[in-house]
Design an enzyme around this catalytic site. Structure first.
Site, PDB file in Angstrom:
ATOM      1  N   SER A 143       5.012  -2.220  -2.882  1.00  0.00           N
ATOM      2  CA  SER A 143       4.056  -2.197  -3.993  1.00  0.00           C
ATOM      3  C   SER A 143       4.592  -1.338  -5.131  1.00  0.00           C
ATOM      4  CB  SER A 143       2.736  -1.593  -3.516  1.00  0.00           C
ATOM      5  OG  SER A 143       1.866  -1.380  -4.608  1.00  0.00           O
ATOM      6  N   TYR A 156      -2.748   5.097   1.199  1.00  0.00           N
ATOM      7  CA  TYR A 156      -2.066   3.805   1.043  1.00  0.00           C
ATOM      8  C   TYR A 156      -0.680   3.943   0.416  1.00  0.00           C
ATOM      9  CZ  TYR A 156      -1.406  -0.886  -1.110  1.00  0.00           C
ATOM     10  OH  TYR A 156      -0.919  -2.104  -1.531  1.00  0.00           O
ATOM     11  N   LYS A 160       3.311   2.413   1.323  1.00  0.00           N
ATOM     12  CA  LYS A 160       4.081   1.462   0.509  1.00  0.00           C
ATOM     13  C   LYS A 160       5.443   2.044   0.158  1.00  0.00           C
ATOM     14  CE  LYS A 160       1.874  -1.522   1.317  1.00  0.00           C
ATOM     15  NZ  LYS A 160       2.086  -2.956   1.598  1.00  0.00           N
TER      16      LYS A 160
HETATM   17  P1  NAD Z   1      -5.121  -9.759   1.244  1.00  0.00           P
HETATM   18  O1  NAD Z   1      -6.212  -8.904   1.749  1.00  0.00           O
HETATM   19  O2  NAD Z   1      -5.459 -11.080   0.675  1.00  0.00           O
HETATM   20  O3  NAD Z   1      -4.031 -10.004   2.366  1.00  0.00           O
HETATM   21  C1  NAD Z   1      -3.732  -9.082   3.369  1.00  0.00           C
HETATM   22  C2  NAD Z   1      -3.577  -9.858   4.644  1.00  0.00           C
HETATM   23  O4  NAD Z   1      -3.202  -8.977   5.697  1.00  0.00           O
HETATM   24  C3  NAD Z   1      -4.905 -10.513   5.047  1.00  0.00           C
HETATM   25  O5  NAD Z   1      -4.660 -11.851   5.376  1.00  0.00           O
HETATM   26  C4  NAD Z   1      -5.336  -9.703   6.244  1.00  0.00           C
HETATM   27  O6  NAD Z   1      -6.090 -10.422   7.185  1.00  0.00           O
HETATM   28  C5  NAD Z   1      -3.989  -9.306   6.819  1.00  0.00           C
HETATM   29  N1  NAD Z   1      -4.108  -8.163   7.691  1.00  0.00           N
HETATM   30  C6  NAD Z   1      -4.777  -6.997   7.458  1.00  0.00           C
HETATM   31  N2  NAD Z   1      -4.677  -6.202   8.530  1.00  0.00           N
HETATM   32  C7  NAD Z   1      -3.930  -6.884   9.449  1.00  0.00           C
HETATM   33  C8  NAD Z   1      -3.499  -6.584  10.750  1.00  0.00           C
HETATM   34  N3  NAD Z   1      -3.827  -5.418  11.340  1.00  0.00           N
HETATM   35  N4  NAD Z   1      -2.748  -7.498  11.426  1.00  0.00           N
HETATM   36  C9  NAD Z   1      -2.443  -8.677  10.832  1.00  0.00           C
HETATM   37  N5  NAD Z   1      -2.835  -9.017   9.605  1.00  0.00           N
HETATM   38  C10 NAD Z   1      -3.564  -8.123   8.922  1.00  0.00           C
HETATM   39  O7  NAD Z   1      -4.336  -8.886   0.189  1.00  0.00           O
HETATM   40  P2  NAD Z   1      -2.900  -9.102  -0.478  1.00  0.00           P
HETATM   41  O8  NAD Z   1      -3.006  -8.508  -1.817  1.00  0.00           O
HETATM   42  O9  NAD Z   1      -2.436 -10.497  -0.339  1.00  0.00           O
HETATM   43  O10 NAD Z   1      -2.007  -8.123   0.403  1.00  0.00           O
HETATM   44  C11 NAD Z   1      -0.776  -8.495   0.974  1.00  0.00           C
HETATM   45  C12 NAD Z   1       0.204  -7.356   0.861  1.00  0.00           C
HETATM   46  O11 NAD Z   1       0.493  -7.145  -0.516  1.00  0.00           O
HETATM   47  C13 NAD Z   1      -0.303  -6.012   1.380  1.00  0.00           C
HETATM   48  O12 NAD Z   1       0.726  -5.391   2.141  1.00  0.00           O
HETATM   49  C14 NAD Z   1      -0.578  -5.217   0.126  1.00  0.00           C
HETATM   50  O13 NAD Z   1      -0.400  -3.831   0.319  1.00  0.00           O
HETATM   51  C15 NAD Z   1       0.480  -5.771  -0.792  1.00  0.00           C
HETATM   52  N6  NAD Z   1       0.215  -5.553  -2.208  1.00  0.00           N
HETATM   53  C16 NAD Z   1      -0.873  -6.104  -2.809  1.00  0.00           C
HETATM   54  C17 NAD Z   1      -1.092  -5.871  -4.152  1.00  0.00           C
HETATM   55  C18 NAD Z   1      -2.268  -6.432  -4.893  1.00  0.00           C
HETATM   56  O14 NAD Z   1      -2.515  -5.980  -6.013  1.00  0.00           O
HETATM   57  N7  NAD Z   1      -2.992  -7.403  -4.330  1.00  0.00           N
HETATM   58  C19 NAD Z   1      -0.195  -5.093  -4.868  1.00  0.00           C
HETATM   59  C20 NAD Z   1       0.883  -4.543  -4.225  1.00  0.00           C
HETATM   60  C21 NAD Z   1       1.091  -4.791  -2.892  1.00  0.00           C
HETATM   61  C1  RM4 Z   2      -1.459  -2.295  -4.886  1.00  0.00           C
HETATM   62  C2  RM4 Z   2      -1.706  -1.741  -6.271  1.00  0.00           C
HETATM   63  C3  RM4 Z   2      -2.825  -2.507  -6.853  1.00  0.00           C
HETATM   64  C4  RM4 Z   2      -4.024  -2.448  -5.941  1.00  0.00           C
HETATM   65  C5  RM4 Z   2      -3.643  -2.915  -4.566  1.00  0.00           C
HETATM   66  C6  RM4 Z   2      -4.764  -2.786  -3.583  1.00  0.00           C
HETATM   67  O1  RM4 Z   2      -0.397  -1.722  -4.237  1.00  0.00           O
HETATM   68  O2  RM4 Z   2      -2.010  -0.365  -6.197  1.00  0.00           O
HETATM   69  O3  RM4 Z   2      -3.157  -2.032  -8.139  1.00  0.00           O
HETATM   70  O4  RM4 Z   2      -5.050  -3.250  -6.456  1.00  0.00           O
HETATM   71  O5  RM4 Z   2      -2.576  -2.171  -4.092  1.00  0.00           O
END
Ligand code: NAD
Ligand code: RM4
Length: 253
Positions: A143, A156, A160
């Protein structure tokens, strides 16, 4: 067709970025195994969408925080497809919470899912790739939060930074085996993980306003960068971290 004939495994891929990456990989010719936690309908619909493209897909239930879920996921994929070429560590949680009164179970769960989960899954995938003997690619979804803080994300952001660091160390540990390890650093991407946080109009406008490209990200924005790092186009890329944030990180002044 950058991933023709390859087998890709992705954790947490019933929705959000993981699902978009799974679909993107299938579109480039890969067979895909997805791990999911609870959302059986989401996992099943991702499988159907991949099969409709003429690729093979399986969905395997498992909690990445459970170390035993990792060998089970890899074994299920090997049983179905014969091998593992690419592993994407994507599953993650971010239960926004203030620092001074952080409940212990929220901290522990976040560390277990995001960091321990990525670690055990990466180790299991790497062992399978080493046994196959012809390399592979591992990508962690880190992230922008690996690089910047968040007052409601003190549990969190270290995870990351941790998975980015994991990819750097694994790039060294696994380079001699031909296994490349990289991370993607998404900015703010609208998914279930931040739906509630971004529902607050001032916060949403602030976050969107920080993006030079003028919009928050969509899950599909991560598909191309993940396909690239998984593919032979990135044959000499390892230990790298690719920001996918519309320019948010560099937008200071
Ligand atoms: P999301 O909630 O749509 O997806 C997360 C997925 O992980 C879900 O399908 C959830 O069921 C699954 N999950 C959660 N806990 C779990 C577990 N214990 N075992 C198996 N699966 C599990 O959110 P997203 O934004 O698609 O997140 C995906 C990744 O992207 C995460 O690692 C998050 O930290 C990262 N991320 C997201 C953002 C953002 O802004 N959305 C930004 C940076 C990084
Ligand atoms: C990401 C970043 C985004 C936040 C998600 C949950 O790593 O910080 O801004 O919305 O996490």
């Amino acid at each position: 067709m950058l991933l023709e004939g390859k087998t890709v495994l992705i954790t947490g891929a019933s929705g959000g970025i993981g699902r978009a990456a799974a679909i993107g990989c299938a579109r480039h010719g890969a067979d895909v195994a997805i791990n999911y936690l609870n959302d059986e309908a989401g996992a099943a619909s991702a499988v159907r969408e991949i099969e409709a493209m003429g690729r093979r897909a399986i969905a395997v239930r498992g909690d990445v925080a459970d170390p035993d879920a990792a060998p089970r996921f890899i074994s299920a994929a090997v049983e179905a497809f014969g091998r593992v070429d690419v592993f994407v560590s994507n599953a993650g949680i971010c239960p926004f919470h203030s620092f001074l009164d952080m409940p212990r179970d929220v901290l522990e769960r976040t560390l277990r899912v995001n960091l321990h989960g990525a670690w055990y899954m990466t180790q299991a995938a790497a062992n399978q790739m080493v046994a196959q003997g012809d390399g592979g690619a591992i990508i962690a979804v880190s992230s922008i939060s690996a690089l910047v803080g968040g007052g409601m994300q003190t549990h969190y952001t270290p995870t990351k930074a941790g998975v980015q660091s994991l990819m750097q160390s694994c790039a060294i540990a696994l380079g001699p085996k031909g296994i490349r390890c990289n991370s993607v650093l998404p900015g703010t991407i609208e998914t279930d993980i931040n739906r509630e946080d971004l529902a607050e109009p001032t916060k949403r406008a602030y976050m969107a306003g920080r993006v030079p490209l003028g919009r928050l990200g969509a899950p599909e924005d991560l598909a191309g960068p993940i396909v690239f790092l998984a593919s032979d186009l990135a044959a000499y890329v390892t230990g790298a971290a690719l920001l996918v944030d519309g320019g948010m990180f560099v937008n200071l002044q």
